[in-house]
Design a protein around this motif. Sequence first.
Motif, short mmCIF file in Angstrom:
data_model
loop_
_atom_site.label_atom_id
_atom_site.label_comp_id
_atom_site.label_asym_id
_atom_site.label_seq_id
_atom_site.Cartn_x
_atom_site.Cartn_y
_atom_site.Cartn_z
N PRO A 192 0.84 -1.21 0.00
CA PRO A 192 0.00 0.00 0.00
C PRO A 192 0.87 1.26 0.00
CG PRO A 192 -0.74 -1.57 1.67
CD PRO A 192 0.57 -2.08 1.16
N LYS A 193 0.45 2.26 -0.77
CA LYS A 193 1.27 3.47 -0.90
C LYS A 193 1.39 4.23 0.41
CE LYS A 193 0.66 4.21 -5.85
NZ LYS A 193 0.20 5.12 -6.91
N ARG A 194 0.35 4.19 1.24
CA ARG A 194 0.45 4.85 2.53
C ARG A 194 1.55 4.24 3.38
NH1 ARG A 194 -0.28 4.10 7.72
NH2 ARG A 194 -0.96 5.86 9.05
#
Length: 402
Positions: free
Chosen positions: A61-63
Motif C-alpha cells: 500500500p502506498k500509505r
Amino acid sequence: MLIVKKFGGTSVANKERIYNVANRCVEEYKKGNDVVVVLSAMGKYTDELITMAEDINEKPPKREMDMLFTIGEQMSVSLMAMALDKLGVPAVSLNAFQVSMHTTSVHGNARLKRIDTERIRRELENRKIVVVTGFQGINKYDDYTTLGRGGSDTTAVALAAALHADACEIYTDVDGVYTADPRKVPNARKLKEITYDEMLDLATLGAGVLHNRSVEMAKKYGVPLVVRSSLNNSEGTVVKEEVTVERMLISGVALDTDAVRIAVIGLRDVPGVAFKLFDVLAKKHINVDVILQSIGRAGTKDISFTVDGKDLDDAMAALEEHKIRLGYQELHAERNIAKLSIVGAGMMSNPGVAAKMFESLYNEGVNINMISTSEIRVTVLINEKDGVRAMNAVHDAFNLAD
C-alpha cells in the motif's frame, strides 16, 4: 544572511561524507549566517527500503510505503545533528511533523501546500543550525506523505521561499548542470547558468540533477538556485529567470528511460472522447506527457501517450475499469522505449532545429516513434536500446561538447 543548503544521498552516504557536509555547514555558520540544512536519505538506503517492502508484499500500500520511506531522512538528519554537535556547533534535527510541512494526500507524489516556519525561526534565533528532513510531509489526516523521488530539492526550495532565504544551494554528486548526463555523454559541458524554463524542461524530461517541481517552485517564488558538488569547492550552475551570457541554440539534451507508452486503439471518433480518456487518468493523479492522436478512420481513432513507468499498472487498471464508458477496442503498453529531448530557449528564433535533430538520428539509424514539441523543446520517442547512442549523436550534432 539566511542560507538553505540541500545535500543529496551520496553526499551523506557514510561517516566521512557526513562530516564533510557538517564541516561545510559549520564554515557557513561561522561567517555569521543562519543555516538551514535539508537532507536526503543516506546513499541508496531508499532503494534498500523498497527491496525490503517488496520482499514482504510485491504491491505494498502506498500509505505504508510513505511511512517506511520517512525512516531514511530521519536517520540522515539525526546523524548530521550529532556530527555538528561533535564539531562544537549547536544543531537540531526536525522531521515533517516537527516543522509541520503540510501537503496534499497523494501518497508517493504529494505536493507541498504550506510550511509552518515558527519552530525553525525559533531555533535559528537561538543560533542553531537547523537540519530538516527532505522529501516528506504530513497530510490533513496526520499521515506521512512523500514528494516523489528527488523531492528533497522541492523541500529545500519551499523552505527557502517560506523563510525568505538569501540563497538556496543544491549539492549533488556532480559539479552543476551539464549539457547532458556526463555519465552517458563523456564530453558533456557544464553550464555556468541556465534559465528556470530550460531547467524545468530538462528536469521534467529526464535530467536527474533537480526535481522538476523544485524548479517550478523556484521560478514561482523567485528563489535563486545554485547547483554544485558536495565533494569539491568548484563553482556550480546558477538557475535564474534570465541568463546574461549569449544564449546558446540548445542548452541541453535529456534522456528518460523510465517512460512507458500506452496505446488506446479503436476509440469512437466523436467529440469528448479525448477528455473522457485523460480525465480518467487525471483522477488517478497520473501525469501524461507525449500524446499522439491518429487521423480518424471508419468512425474510430487511436490515441497513444507516455506515462512514468511507476504509473503503468495504475493507468492500465483505470483504463480497463472504464472500458465501457470510453468505448475502445484494444489497450497496449510498451515498456522498452526512451524519451530523447533537446531543450533551449534559443530555438524559438532559429528555424531548422528539429530538422538537425532528426538528421542526426537518421545518420545513426535510429527510428522515431512519436514526436512532441514546444517553444523551447523537441521530444522524440525511440527504442530504449538506441537511447545513449542517440543522445551522444544529438549532443555532437549541436556542438555541445566541452
